[in-house]
Design a protein around this motif. Sequence first.
Motif, PDB file in Angstrom:
ATOM      1  N   GLY B 272      -3.090  10.540 -15.373  1.00 49.70           N
ATOM      2  CA  GLY B 272      -2.649   9.366 -16.165  1.00 49.70           C
ATOM      3  C   GLY B 272      -1.597   8.508 -16.065  1.00 49.70           C
ATOM      4  O   GLY B 272      -0.849   8.855 -15.203  1.00 49.70           O
ATOM      5  N   ALA B 273      -1.319   7.640 -17.226  1.00 54.16           N
ATOM      6  CA  ALA B 273      -0.320   6.939 -17.091  1.00 54.16           C
ATOM      7  C   ALA B 273       1.070   7.369 -17.239  1.00 54.16           C
ATOM      8  O   ALA B 273       2.042   6.786 -17.120  1.00 54.16           O
ATOM      9  N   ASN B 274       1.094   8.567 -18.003  1.00 52.59           N
ATOM     10  CA  ASN B 274       2.367   9.162 -18.406  1.00 52.59           C
ATOM     11  C   ASN B 274       2.924  10.219 -17.401  1.00 52.59           C
ATOM     12  O   ASN B 274       3.930  10.878 -17.447  1.00 52.59           O
ATOM     13  N   PHE B 278       2.426   8.157 -11.438  1.00 52.76           N
ATOM     14  CA  PHE B 278       2.128   6.986 -12.195  1.00 52.76           C
ATOM     15  C   PHE B 278       3.286   6.309 -12.413  1.00 52.76           C
ATOM     16  O   PHE B 278       3.639   5.125 -12.121  1.00 52.76           O
ATOM     17  N   GLN B 279       4.327   6.983 -13.248  1.00 54.38           N
ATOM     18  CA  GLN B 279       5.439   6.437 -13.645  1.00 54.38           C
ATOM     19  C   GLN B 279       6.262   6.161 -12.356  1.00 54.38           C
ATOM     20  O   GLN B 279       6.986   4.901 -12.548  1.00 54.38           O
ATOM     21  N   ARG B 282       4.333   3.972  -9.036  1.00 53.41           N
ATOM     22  CA  ARG B 282       3.518   2.668  -9.575  1.00 53.41           C
ATOM     23  C   ARG B 282       4.574   1.824 -10.529  1.00 53.41           C
ATOM     24  O   ARG B 282       5.180   0.692 -10.085  1.00 53.41           O
ATOM     25  N   GLU B 283       5.008   2.553 -11.528  1.00 49.91           N
ATOM     26  CA  GLU B 283       5.959   1.752 -12.515  1.00 49.91           C
ATOM     27  C   GLU B 283       7.354   1.436 -12.084  1.00 49.91           C
ATOM     28  O   GLU B 283       7.765   0.318 -12.302  1.00 49.91           O
ATOM     29  N   GLY B 286       7.032   0.201  -7.970  1.00 51.86           N
ATOM     30  CA  GLY B 286       6.127  -0.915  -7.559  1.00 51.86           C
ATOM     31  C   GLY B 286       5.431  -0.584  -6.181  1.00 51.86           C
ATOM     32  O   GLY B 286       4.791  -1.520  -5.370  1.00 51.86           O
ATOM     33  N   LEU B 287       5.174   0.497  -5.863  1.00 50.48           N
ATOM     34  CA  LEU B 287       4.793   1.050  -4.700  1.00 50.48           C
ATOM     35  C   LEU B 287       3.261   0.789  -4.364  1.00 50.48           C
ATOM     36  O   LEU B 287       2.683   0.560  -3.301  1.00 50.48           O
ATOM     37  N   ALA B 288       2.613   1.002  -5.460  1.00 45.65           N
ATOM     38  CA  ALA B 288       1.164   1.323  -5.362  1.00 45.65           C
ATOM     39  C   ALA B 288       0.535   0.583  -6.764  1.00 45.65           C
ATOM     40  O   ALA B 288       0.910   0.729  -7.678  1.00 45.65           O
ATOM     41  N   TYR B 289      -0.740   0.173  -6.494  1.00 43.30           N
ATOM     42  CA  TYR B 289      -1.693  -0.052  -8.083  1.00 43.30           C
ATOM     43  C   TYR B 289      -2.157   1.277  -8.411  1.00 43.30           C
ATOM     44  O   TYR B 289      -2.038   1.531  -9.354  1.00 43.30           O
ATOM     45  N   SER B 290      -2.532   2.114  -7.377  1.00 41.26           N
ATOM     46  CA  SER B 290      -3.183   3.480  -7.972  1.00 41.26           C
ATOM     47  C   SER B 290      -2.358   4.499  -7.359  1.00 41.26           C
ATOM     48  O   SER B 290      -1.994   4.550  -6.369  1.00 41.26           O
ATOM     49  N   ILE B 308      -1.014   2.108  -0.720  1.00 40.59           N
ATOM     50  CA  ILE B 308       0.223   1.448  -0.721  1.00 40.59           C
ATOM     51  C   ILE B 308       0.257   0.317   0.370  1.00 40.59           C
ATOM     52  O   ILE B 308      -0.571   0.295   1.130  1.00 40.59           O
ATOM     53  N   GLU B 309       1.364  -0.487   0.156  1.00 42.50           N
ATOM     54  CA  GLU B 309       1.740  -1.389   1.515  1.00 42.50           C
ATOM     55  C   GLU B 309       2.023  -0.753   2.733  1.00 42.50           C
ATOM     56  O   GLU B 309       2.550   0.434   2.703  1.00 42.50           O
TER      57      GLU B 309
END
Lengths: 418, 406
Positions: B272-274, B278-279, B282-283, B286-290, B308-309
């Motif tokens: 999950g997002a917490n 993810f934190q 992604r957040e 900003g390396l990945a969407y998932s 990832i890119e």
Amino acid sequence: MELIENKQIDEKIYIETLENGMKVIIIPKENTNKKYIVWGTKFGSIDNHFIDPESGEEIKVPDGVAHYLEHKMFEQENGVDSLYKLQALGLDANAYTTNDHTAYLFTGTENFYEGLDELMDYVQHPYFTDENVEKERGIIGQEIQRYDDEPVWSLYINSMKCLYKNNPITIDPAGTIETISHITKETLYSCYNTFYHPTNMTMCIAGDFKSEEIIEEIKKRLLKHDKEGEIKRFYPPYEEDINEKYKEKKMNVNMPIFMIGYRDFMKDMNKVKKDLAVKIIFNSIIGKCSKTYKSLYDEGLIMSELDCDFEFSDQYSHALFSGESKEPKKVYDIIINALQNEKITTEDFERSKKRIYGEIVTQYEDVEEVGRMFLSDSIRGINSLEYINEINKITLDEIKDIQNKMFKLDKSILSVVD
Amino acid sequence: MFINKTVTNKYKTNELAIFLTLPLRKETITKNALLPKVLSRGTKNLKDQVEISKKLENMYGTNLNCGIDKAGDYCILKFYIQCIGNKYVLNNENLAQDGIDLLLDIVFNPLVENDKFDDKIVEQEKENLLQIIQSKKDNKEKYAFNRCIEEMFKNEPYGLYKFGTEEDLANINSKDLYEYYKEMLKQCRIDIFVYGMDAENIQVPKELESLGNIDIVNDNQQSSTNNSNSNGEPQLVRESADVTQGKLIIGLNVPNNDKFAATMYNIVLGGGANSKLFQNVREKQGLAYSAGSMYVRRKDAIFIRTGIELQNFEKTLEVIKEQLEAIRNGNITEDEINAGRELIIASLRMIQESQEDIISFNFDQELFGEKLKINEYIEKLQKVTKDDIIETAKNVKINTIYYLEN
């Protein structure tokens, strides 16, 4: 509050339009612990040119803005991300953007009202800064690239490009790396102010709720707004013909995938009727019980039943049949011939109706599915219970008429990814 | 057979399921994958696909689903039917009983002539299965995930691809497959689950009930081998494909002494997002969407999955390793733990809201002898402390790093 009941499938819904113009649909489900809420605005990827009703200004926005806005709604001024807060409450929260709407939702068994506080707070309080808008660009860029690797997605977009020339449904809802580079906080605020007005929004709630109580809870949490005038939206002119017969994209898949599409030019006919008719025609002529399916299967041309979809809004309307095959062109020839020439028997018709009736009943089982169905239908001006009424009424002659008008050889397209 | 009935008025449909459980083995996996496909093509009563399909459509579009799954070192043949409740039918049919009869017909009464399955059906279904095996690479995210499992569990049953191999498939004929089917029915465990408003009165013929009363003892439940190289570094596998986004999958070995602590560890790491992943992946970066992780409880493994890119492989790997290290060092807040706990408990409660999910949960609990109910499971998770999570973290090891790049 309006009550609509259907005794046959044992369902009832309440619809209320609040003073500020917002529509609320409640689907009570007494026996389930799961609760679902979805709050949608009629603002999707096709809405890229409009007049702001307050300022009277005509605005054009870059592709992908509705989706970008959806991403940025979760961030709050106090630095808290509402998605995390909802998840920390044990709620499964999400948002999505389609061609014609954007929606924010959550589902869960506990903490519903705490979740409602958060949902209604963040959707009514946008907070965009140059920095936070910039930061999102990389994440959305990754999301766009992820779709680029998805054969099924390319298949769909290419089908749209075959069916239409300038219709905005040919745009990827997420935009492209290039278009999203032009999105600024000003673009987001201007779209927010236009489209996130209660008059343009609908909320659907499904679960064990008392309709009067939940309406009061929602009203308490709504900010004061006057009713808004209609938003003037501009779309390219109606296209009288399909754009291109065929598109193919190489993605090195082992088994090619294909999508056959037909535009629907019957502008004035009841949409629910057309939707059911397309499903009955599909099931009778190329469904699993048909002789066409059997011969395709026996020849090894298809492995399973095709997917059938009828997509429509005020701006587009088309039927799509998709599947996998070693020889998509051969399958296409056989299917378009069958759809134009095969006759539907009474037995096919009755059997197909039973199947569709059962599928509709099943859709009412899960609160998420019900809530989402009522929202997306409502955005297109339909009350979902009409489907059950219409399946009881529809006649074989009506189906035959739609078959003749819609499934014409020269109005079909084929998209292939191989 | 083990028959489980649950009556509930929560749903509009009845869900019926038959599971045949066998040990997971290289020699039989391809046959197991082929069997449900062949069985669902015809029975002695419904001789071809059109007859079966017509029957299903006349049963108000009843859904029939068959397939194959791995659970730990077991292989499970699954057969499901979902039909609308008897109160919604239009001509007083007993749809729930018709449903179970049809399911039993498909599993136990196949179309057989001259002591073999129908040649044409077997050939067609072999061809279809071949396509599935060969299309393994079409969905790059799934492919990368499967490849990581394969590398992490190489030479072990769990590393097998559930649809089998092309070579084994080529050697199957209708006679062998029928012989295998008869043998398999004597050796498998059989579970029947019936869930819904009409569950109470559903009958299974007496002569079938004696089948499959076997508790399969799988003595070879193995955890993955140590795949690290001589320097103690985890194995690194890089592979090229036509992708615009790199798919990075990391397989971790997790200690097996406290599965509830491991569940909590996983949720803090990548649920999950917490979560840490993810934190941070992604957040913050900003390396990945998932970016997230999943815990395979029956194999004591966690898989981290990111897209990832292409140029960010090293950087992402580094950020991920930092997260593993952070948890190991006790660098986790009460908020992170509580948010994770809420999320996992909420998803457990949600299992009770879906017939298919509760059937899977109950079956898994039965099969592995845990026999916990959802509430008991939740209680166990509520007792996991921060120290338990750190203790687990200390014994987590990266086994395999798999990267699919351009």
